[in-house]
Design a protein around this motif. Structure first.
Motif, PDB file in Angstrom:
ATOM      1  N   LEU A 117       0.856  -1.404  -0.127  1.00  0.00           N
ATOM      2  CA  LEU A 117      -0.049  -0.041  -0.080  1.00  0.00           C
ATOM      3  C   LEU A 117       0.839   1.080   0.127  1.00  0.00           C
ATOM      4  O   LEU A 117       0.221   2.470  -0.185  1.00  0.00           O
ATOM      5  CB  LEU A 117      -1.057  -0.106   1.178  1.00  0.00           C
ATOM      6  CG  LEU A 117      -2.210  -1.006   1.280  1.00  0.00           C
ATOM      7  CD1 LEU A 117      -3.020  -1.010   2.408  1.00  0.00           C
ATOM      8  CD2 LEU A 117      -2.666  -1.136  -0.035  1.00  0.00           C
ATOM      9  N   CYS A 118       1.966   1.058   0.088  1.00  0.00           N
ATOM     10  CA  CYS A 118       3.031   2.306   0.042  1.00  0.00           C
ATOM     11  C   CYS A 118       3.466   2.458  -1.316  1.00  0.00           C
ATOM     12  O   CYS A 118       4.131   3.750  -1.596  1.00  0.00           O
ATOM     13  CB  CYS A 118       4.102   2.080   1.023  1.00  0.00           C
ATOM     14  SG  CYS A 118       3.887   2.305   2.785  1.00  0.00           S
ATOM     15  N   THR A 119       2.927   1.758  -2.431  1.00  0.00           N
ATOM     16  CA  THR A 119       3.402   2.014  -3.510  1.00  0.00           C
ATOM     17  C   THR A 119       4.829   2.496  -4.034  1.00  0.00           C
ATOM     18  O   THR A 119       4.816   3.468  -4.503  1.00  0.00           O
ATOM     19  CB  THR A 119       2.413   3.100  -4.337  1.00  0.00           C
ATOM     20  OG1 THR A 119       2.410   4.408  -3.561  1.00  0.00           O
ATOM     21  CG2 THR A 119       0.961   2.721  -4.081  1.00  0.00           C
ATOM     22  N   SER A 120       5.601   1.739  -3.651  1.00  0.00           N
ATOM     23  CA  SER A 120       7.122   1.976  -3.968  1.00  0.00           C
ATOM     24  C   SER A 120       7.744   3.088  -3.518  1.00  0.00           C
ATOM     25  O   SER A 120       8.527   3.773  -4.103  1.00  0.00           O
ATOM     26  CB  SER A 120       7.386   1.530  -5.641  1.00  0.00           C
ATOM     27  OG  SER A 120       6.958   0.360  -5.918  1.00  0.00           O
ATOM     28  N   GLN A 121       7.041   3.694  -2.092  1.00  0.00           N
ATOM     29  CA  GLN A 121       7.468   5.019  -1.729  1.00  0.00           C
ATOM     30  C   GLN A 121       9.329   4.643  -1.339  1.00  0.00           C
ATOM     31  O   GLN A 121       9.445   3.741  -0.639  1.00  0.00           O
ATOM     32  CB  GLN A 121       7.017   5.073  -0.322  1.00  0.00           C
ATOM     33  CG  GLN A 121       7.629   6.197   0.546  1.00  0.00           C
ATOM     34  CD  GLN A 121       7.405   7.478   0.086  1.00  0.00           C
ATOM     35  OE1 GLN A 121       6.187   7.796  -0.551  1.00  0.00           O
ATOM     36  NE2 GLN A 121       7.948   8.551   0.473  1.00  0.00           N
ATOM     37  N   PRO A 122      10.149   5.759  -1.898  1.00  0.00           N
ATOM     38  CA  PRO A 122      11.395   5.661  -1.594  1.00  0.00           C
ATOM     39  C   PRO A 122      11.655   5.585  -0.153  1.00  0.00           C
ATOM     40  O   PRO A 122      10.893   6.102   0.714  1.00  0.00           O
ATOM     41  CB  PRO A 122      11.890   6.702  -2.158  1.00  0.00           C
ATOM     42  CG  PRO A 122      11.037   7.109  -3.247  1.00  0.00           C
ATOM     43  CD  PRO A 122       9.538   6.837  -2.592  1.00  0.00           C
ATOM     44  N   LEU A 123      12.793   5.157   0.348  1.00  0.00           N
ATOM     45  CA  LEU A 123      13.120   5.047   1.698  1.00  0.00           C
ATOM     46  C   LEU A 123      14.282   5.748   2.024  1.00  0.00           C
ATOM     47  O   LEU A 123      15.027   6.104   1.026  1.00  0.00           O
ATOM     48  CB  LEU A 123      13.808   3.530   2.132  1.00  0.00           C
ATOM     49  CG  LEU A 123      12.358   2.398   1.818  1.00  0.00           C
ATOM     50  CD1 LEU A 123      12.844   0.851   2.097  1.00  0.00           C
ATOM     51  CD2 LEU A 123      11.217   2.344   2.780  1.00  0.00           C
ATOM     52  N   LEU A 124      14.709   6.136   3.368  1.00  0.00           N
ATOM     53  CA  LEU A 124      15.460   6.893   3.712  1.00  0.00           C
ATOM     54  C   LEU A 124      16.257   6.022   5.080  1.00  0.00           C
ATOM     55  O   LEU A 124      15.746   5.541   5.879  1.00  0.00           O
ATOM     56  CB  LEU A 124      15.185   8.233   4.383  1.00  0.00           C
ATOM     57  CG  LEU A 124      14.727   9.374   3.321  1.00  0.00           C
ATOM     58  CD1 LEU A 124      13.825  10.357   3.963  1.00  0.00           C
ATOM     59  CD2 LEU A 124      15.777   9.909   2.823  1.00  0.00           C
ATOM     60  N   PRO A 125      17.822   6.271   5.000  1.00  0.00           N
ATOM     61  CA  PRO A 125      18.531   5.430   5.970  1.00  0.00           C
ATOM     62  C   PRO A 125      18.445   6.092   7.506  1.00  0.00           C
ATOM     63  O   PRO A 125      17.920   7.260   7.396  1.00  0.00           O
ATOM     64  CB  PRO A 125      20.057   5.717   5.589  1.00  0.00           C
ATOM     65  CG  PRO A 125      19.856   7.027   4.800  1.00  0.00           C
ATOM     66  CD  PRO A 125      18.470   6.900   3.902  1.00  0.00           C
ATOM     67  N   LEU A 126      18.157   5.192   8.458  1.00  0.00           N
ATOM     68  CA  LEU A 126      17.892   5.675   9.729  1.00  0.00           C
ATOM     69  C   LEU A 126      18.689   4.735  10.833  1.00  0.00           C
ATOM     70  O   LEU A 126      19.018   3.594  10.643  1.00  0.00           O
ATOM     71  CB  LEU A 126      16.240   5.494   9.967  1.00  0.00           C
ATOM     72  CG  LEU A 126      15.997   5.721  11.493  1.00  0.00           C
ATOM     73  CD1 LEU A 126      15.695   7.389  11.638  1.00  0.00           C
ATOM     74  CD2 LEU A 126      14.693   5.107  11.528  1.00  0.00           C
ATOM     75  N   GLY A 127      18.950   5.618  11.810  1.00  0.00           N
ATOM     76  CA  GLY A 127      20.018   5.036  13.032  1.00  0.00           C
ATOM     77  C   GLY A 127      18.914   4.736  14.023  1.00  0.00           C
ATOM     78  O   GLY A 127      18.075   5.767  14.382  1.00  0.00           O
ATOM     79  N   LEU A 128      18.628   3.693  14.784  1.00  0.00           N
ATOM     80  CA  LEU A 128      18.123   3.656  15.906  1.00  0.00           C
ATOM     81  C   LEU A 128      18.522   4.075  17.185  1.00  0.00           C
ATOM     82  O   LEU A 128      18.017   4.286  18.364  1.00  0.00           O
ATOM     83  CB  LEU A 128      17.809   2.280  16.303  1.00  0.00           C
ATOM     84  CG  LEU A 128      16.938   1.584  15.114  1.00  0.00           C
ATOM     85  CD1 LEU A 128      16.522   0.019  15.313  1.00  0.00           C
ATOM     86  CD2 LEU A 128      15.508   2.222  14.844  1.00  0.00           C
ATOM     87  N   THR A 129      19.905   4.592  16.921  1.00  0.00           N
ATOM     88  CA  THR A 129      20.821   5.089  18.141  1.00  0.00           C
ATOM     89  C   THR A 129      21.878   6.004  17.295  1.00  0.00           C
ATOM     90  O   THR A 129      22.025   5.691  16.363  1.00  0.00           O
ATOM     91  CB  THR A 129      21.251   4.125  19.171  1.00  0.00           C
ATOM     92  OG1 THR A 129      22.196   4.995  20.163  1.00  0.00           O
ATOM     93  CG2 THR A 129      22.296   3.223  18.312  1.00  0.00           C
ATOM     94  N   ASP A 130      22.265   6.907  18.212  1.00  0.00           N
ATOM     95  CA  ASP A 130      23.313   7.921  17.714  1.00  0.00           C
ATOM     96  C   ASP A 130      24.469   7.457  18.198  1.00  0.00           C
ATOM     97  O   ASP A 130      25.657   8.128  17.800  1.00  0.00           O
ATOM     98  CB  ASP A 130      23.107   9.379  18.112  1.00  0.00           C
ATOM     99  CG  ASP A 130      21.666   9.900  17.376  1.00  0.00           C
ATOM    100  OD1 ASP A 130      21.714   9.740  16.484  1.00  0.00           O
ATOM    101  OD2 ASP A 130      21.252  10.651  18.075  1.00  0.00           O
TER     102      ASP A 130
END
Length: 273
Positions: A117-130
């Motif tokens: 249902l996100c129709t190939s939405q581009p993703l972004l990299p993310l850290g769960l902690t700094d």
């Protein structure tokens, strides 16, 4: 967490940063401007995070003495990767860094959301902690606001601290929408950043109250209701503050979940009777 690959002497003929960015598995990174790296203010505190900090910095900026390159090259490469990653996390929340990452986002360099249902939405990299050496990088979808693991094991081994907890959400706010689609060329970028921080601060006290109430409810849950309430949920934050609008949506989601938990509790009581 990051795979370490070694290169031949020819690999080092160009700049270290160019070699690093061209190495397999480093496609998520963008190039940090040299003037940003050379400004010591931007590197404040990193000397406490990286062993052989001065030499690692010299390696990144191609100023390392030739006399010690051979004997320390292996260990310094590891420290230089760590240092560049931590600098990278600071760089991508600046105006120029955001623009570079936006270009990669528009090309879907980080992949697309696997949810139908996100129709190939581009993703972004993310850290769960700094903090380095704790969690590997994840990918955030601005449409469903959930996180995913990279498909490639090379990318999955990258330390999440090299992107941090703030970047993905700051990107969406700065460019005017959660989908990270720029409106009118981005507008007043730094003004948007200030507004983001203010929005986050407004929601901080509400978030603390929500956590307090949530902790009290958690202690009261039993049986199936306790299991239903134990599901993890990712909470977007910028500089440690939960986003106000997102917090309101999550409060609604939690209210719906609490309602279902109440139904489960009533069902358990009825079945025991």
């Amino acid at each position: 967490m990051e795979e370490v690959s070694t290169g031949s002497d020819s690999d080092y003929s160009s700049s270290w940063i160019s070699w690093f960015l061209s190495s397999k598995g480093n496609e998520y990174f963008c190039e940090v401007d040299e003037d940003f790296i050379l400004d010591r203010f931007n590197l404040t505190g990193l000397n406490n995070e990286v062993a052989n900090y001065a030499q690692a910095l010299d390696l990144i900026t191609d100023n390392l003495d030739d006399d010690i390159q051979d004997e320390l090259r292996g260990s310094l490469d590891v420290q230089a990767r760590l240092l560049y990653g931590l600098i990278h996390a600071r760089w991508i929340v600046t105006q120029r860094g955001l623009q570079k990452m936006l270009d990669k986002y528009k090309r879907a360099d980080f992949g697309r959301c696997p949810r139908v249902l996100c129709t190939s939405q581009p993703l972004l990299p993310l850290g769960l902690t700094d903090l380095p050496y704790e969690k590997s990088v994840k990918l955030f979808c601005a449409r469903c606001e959930d996180i995913y693991s990279p498909k490639s094991t090379r990318h999955g081994s990258i330390d999440g601290a090299y992107f941090g907890t703030t970047f993905a959400h700051l990107m969406g706010i700065v460019w005017g929408s959660l989908g990270c689609v720029p409106k009118g060329g981005g507008g007043d970028v730094m003004g948007n950043v200030v507004r983001v921080v203010e929005m986050a601060r407004v929601g901080r006290e509400r978030e603390r109250e929500r956590e307090r109430v949530g902790a009290e409810r958690e202690r009261e849950r039993v049986g199936a209701a306790e299991q239903a309430g134990g599901a993890d949920e990712y909470r977007p934050k910028i500089y440690g503050f939960q986003l106000h609008e997102t917090a309101r949506l999550q409060r609604w989601q939690e209210a719906m979940r609490d309602r279902q938990i109440g139904r489960l509790e009533k069902f358990e009581v009825g079945s025991r009777g």
